[in-house]
Design an enzyme around this catalytic site. Structure first.
Site, PDB file in Angstrom:
ATOM      1  N   ARG A  10       0.856  -1.183   0.000  1.00 37.40           N
ATOM      2  CA  ARG A  10       0.000   0.000   0.000  1.00 37.40           C
ATOM      3  C   ARG A  10       0.893   1.234   0.000  1.00 37.40           C
ATOM      4  O   ARG A  10       1.847   1.316   0.782  1.00 37.40           O
ATOM      5  CB  ARG A  10      -0.917   0.022   1.236  1.00 37.40           C
ATOM      6  CG  ARG A  10      -2.053  -0.985   1.172  1.00 37.40           C
ATOM      7  CD  ARG A  10      -3.117  -0.538   0.185  1.00 37.40           C
ATOM      8  NE  ARG A  10      -4.260  -1.424   0.147  1.00 37.40           N
ATOM      9  CZ  ARG A  10      -4.417  -2.413  -0.731  1.00 37.40           C
ATOM     10  NH1 ARG A  10      -3.463  -2.656  -1.615  1.00 37.40           N
ATOM     11  NH2 ARG A  10      -5.500  -3.160  -0.722  1.00 37.40           N
TER      12      ARG A  10
ATOM     13  N   HIS B 189       0.766   0.091 -10.323  1.00 40.11           N
ATOM     14  CA  HIS B 189      -0.054  -0.837  -9.533  1.00 40.11           C
ATOM     15  C   HIS B 189      -0.377  -2.106 -10.326  1.00 40.11           C
ATOM     16  O   HIS B 189      -1.539  -2.456 -10.559  1.00 40.11           O
ATOM     17  CB  HIS B 189      -1.345  -0.155  -9.080  1.00 40.11           C
ATOM     18  CG  HIS B 189      -1.909  -0.761  -7.818  1.00 40.11           C
ATOM     19  ND1 HIS B 189      -2.563  -0.016  -6.870  1.00 40.11           N
ATOM     20  CD2 HIS B 189      -1.916  -2.032  -7.353  1.00 40.11           C
ATOM     21  CE1 HIS B 189      -2.954  -0.799  -5.877  1.00 40.11           C
ATOM     22  NE2 HIS B 189      -2.563  -2.037  -6.149  1.00 40.11           N
TER      23      HIS B 189
ATOM     24  N   GLU C 178      -3.115   7.616  -6.304  1.00 38.43           N
ATOM     25  CA  GLU C 178      -2.983   6.910  -7.577  1.00 38.43           C
ATOM     26  C   GLU C 178      -4.021   7.406  -8.575  1.00 38.43           C
ATOM     27  O   GLU C 178      -5.207   7.459  -8.259  1.00 38.43           O
ATOM     28  CB  GLU C 178      -3.132   5.403  -7.359  1.00 38.43           C
ATOM     29  CG  GLU C 178      -2.014   4.815  -6.509  1.00 38.43           C
ATOM     30  CD  GLU C 178      -2.077   3.302  -6.378  1.00 38.43           C
ATOM     31  OE1 GLU C 178      -3.034   2.694  -6.898  1.00 38.43           O
ATOM     32  OE2 GLU C 178      -1.160   2.719  -5.781  1.00 38.43           O
TER      33      GLU C 178
END
Length: 626
Positions: free
Chosen positions: A314, A362, A343
């Site tokens: 994270r 990601h 993000e």
């Protein structure tokens, strides 16, 4: 065995909890969530599959039999009555999962919906499946008008779903936590190797027409120490692969059993030891109040100079500005990041554009195999919920009868707070393996349902430093998953049977303690509590009797029993503008040892705690957050 007593402030590190306000908030949330979903799942527990579906429809009243849903048709599948369920998929889902959903329901795929568009569509839907991009807010649940029965998160994190609103509206939330484990571990190893050998930078340089062999000399991974921070599913798989590359692997995780780590050749160590000795650090911890920005300026000041960091967990666990400073100063040699606090990150992000940082957008779970696995896992969980079945991956919606909850309500709060206190008293990196909960009651086993209380103790122990939401549905599953054995004992006492529980005791075995006095004669951490006048009270710590209302924060001091101690400590706190809500002293005998329990409204600063530790008669103390 207890650790030695200390005379300096003891701040929980591995086991620290969130602030008083947030913990109170969590307590209120858990209370609300247990109340608002009882009628639904309490009636499901002994029903057949067809009866379960009838119960869901009749109790939830989410489907009006006279209404026509969007694209609905009669379902012939066992477990569904009347209209086929309508399932909205708001983000891309693997075809295998869609086929599972289409076999029993009407599926509408509508991507990149605005909040307004989502709220409009959701009123005609029984289920919603999202990934991380769709925000399932309170407004969405309100727009569902009680029809929305389940939200499925295709992945692990549920930050984008308002769990309190979901529970208040009787909507089950499920996730898919297992299918992407291998993909995330492989990506972590890929980033580790790419960072060590400057793959991304050399690739960009060569494609720009340069040939800079001397500039991109890398470092070998063989024989280097890798610290895996978070030894869950992904962390343990990363460790296995790193061992295969010839690395020495250590790990930090407050819940990982030492024997499981040893089985794959990994040593469990403390947080500070891990970061101080590692050549490479791989992050696999959840984002909680405790881990938020845990890698900050103070942490980087303790790491081995030239360390290299990988994060596929994270983004919020790293203070990104602090990481840039550490990179610029050479404290951190390189970083490889798949996740970010925001993000996508801003286009002018100093971290993203830093020459010693490798980044990916990601991609941890982005393999074809993982995507199909997640799709199937979440589809099956959603369909099970629509049929009235309870999933091990449910993150809300406990099943307990209303009358039981009403009676146990104050004990629910007590059980969670005892769990929170007990875990803060644990010290060391060996991990918690065994917890015992002892209930003293005048009632027989058949007249006392302790499932909810056991779940709340589990919640108090696990939830503060985990991204897992613990409730009656998943408590035993989560405990087993984390290698935590929860046992129960019932002791019959001569008290009023009108009172369901006289007292609750929480024991944690085979661990060291930050507060030696919490160790009982049996050698385990032991704390007892009762409900008095409707409020939870701490009544015993180790072998010392106390009487403490479990509100706000708590300071426990072991001291020589002598006059003036209460006033002296009270003056220290008063000088730092810390308000004392209560004080209680328990002692073994006159002028011997005593424990002073002090309730404080605010969190004392370091100076106040240092001053308390400097009082000669105080042998040890610990600050605890409730």
């Amino acid at each position: 065995m207890a650790s030695s007593a200390c005379t300096k402030p003891i701040f929980p590190s591995s086991f620290s909890l969130s602030s008083s306000s947030s913990s109170e908030s969590k307590s209120k949330l858990s209370h609300v969530s247990f109340i608002n979903t009882i009628p639904i799942y309490g009636k499901l527990s002994h029903a057949s599959s067809s009866k379960r579906s009838l119960t869901v429809n009749s109790v939830l009243k989410t489907v009006d039999p006279t209404a026509t849903s969007v694209g609905s048709s009669k379902s012939e599948d066992v477990g569904f009555l009347g209209e086929k369920p309508t399932i909205l998929v708001s983000e891309k889902l693997g075809e295998a999962g869609l086929q599972v959903l289409r076999s029993v329901g009407h599926v509408e795929c509508a991507y990149e919906l605005s909040q307004e568009e989502l709220c409009t569509k959701i009123s005609c839907c029984d289920a919603l499946i999202v990934r991380s991009g769709t925000k399932v807010t309170r407004e969405v649940f309100e727009a569902g008008k009680g029809r929305l029965k389940v939200v499925g998160r295709a992945g692990v994190g549920i930050d984008n779903v308002d769990l309190q609103a979901a529970t208040e509206f009787g909507c089950l939330v499920v996730n898919a936590p297992t299918a992407n484990t291998i993909a995330a571990a492989e990506h972590g190893i890929a980033l580790l190797a790419a960072m060590a050998r400057n793959i991304a930078q050399a690739d960009a340089s060569t494609k720009a027409g340069k040939w800079q062999r001397s500039k991109y000399v890398g470092v070998s991974m063989v024989g280097k120490t890798l610290a895996v921070m978070g030894f869950g599913k992904v962390g343990s798989e990363v460790a296995r692969r790193a061992k295969g590359l010839g690395m020495h692997v250590i790990a930090h995780d407050p819940y990982a059993p030492a024997d499981r780590a040893r089985a794959i050749g990994v040593e469990l160590v403390s947080f500070d030891q891990a970061i101080a000795t590692a050549d490479f650090i791989s992050l696999h911890m959840p984002l909680t109040a405790t881990t938020n920005k845990i890698f900050n300026d103070d942490t980087f000041a303790k790491v081995k100079k030239g360390v290299r960091i990988v994060n596929v967990a994270r983004g919020g666990v790293i203070d990104e500005d602090a990481l840039v400073r550490a990179l610029d100063n050479g404290i951190v040699a390189q970083a490889a990041l798949d996740v970010f606090t925001e993000e996508p990150p801003s286009k002018d992000s100093k971290l993203v554009h830093h020459e010693n940082v490798t980044v990916t957008p990601h991609l941890g779970a982005s393999t074809k195999e993982a995507q199909e696995g997640v799709a199937i896992e979440i589809a099956e969980a959603v369909l099970g919920a629509l049929k009235g079945e309870l999933s091990a991956t449910a993150v809300n919606a406990p099943m307990v009868a209303p009358e039981v909850l009403s009676e146990l309500a104050p004990y629910v709060v007590l059980a969670e707070k005892l769990g929170r206190l007990a875990v803060q008293l644990v010290s060391g990196g060996s991990g918690i393996k065994s917890v015992k909960v002892v209930y003293r009651s005048a009632r027989g086993p058949d007249d006392l349902d302790t499932r909810l209380l056991r779940a709340m103790v589990t919640k108090g122990i696990i939830e503060p430093i985990s991204n897992t939401i613990v409730n009656l549905v998943n408590a035993d599953f989560i405990a087993k998953q984390k290698g935590l054995r929860i046992s129960e004992e019932r002791v019959v006492v001569d008290s009023s049977p009108e009172q369901p529980v006289d007292s609750i005791q929480v024991q944690i075995s085979s661990v060291d303690s930050k507060f030696a006095s919490a160790i009982s004669e049996g050698g385990h951490i032991s704390i007892d509590g009762k409900v008095k006048f409707g409020d939870p009270h701490l009544t015993c710590v180790g072998s010392f009797d106390v009487d403490v209302s479990l509100q706000g924060n708590l300071i426990l001091c072991r001291q020589v029993d002598q006059p003036g101690m209460i006033g002296r400590v009270g003056n220290i706190l008063g000088e730092q503008n810390v308000n004392v809500s209560f004080m209680s002293v328990g002692r073994t005998s006159r002028r011997k040892k005593a424990i002073m329990a002090i309730g404080v409204d605010e969190e004392p600063n370091k100076q106040a705690l240092d001053n308390i530790g400097a009082v000669p008669a105080i042998e040890e103390f610990v600050f605890l957050k409730l």
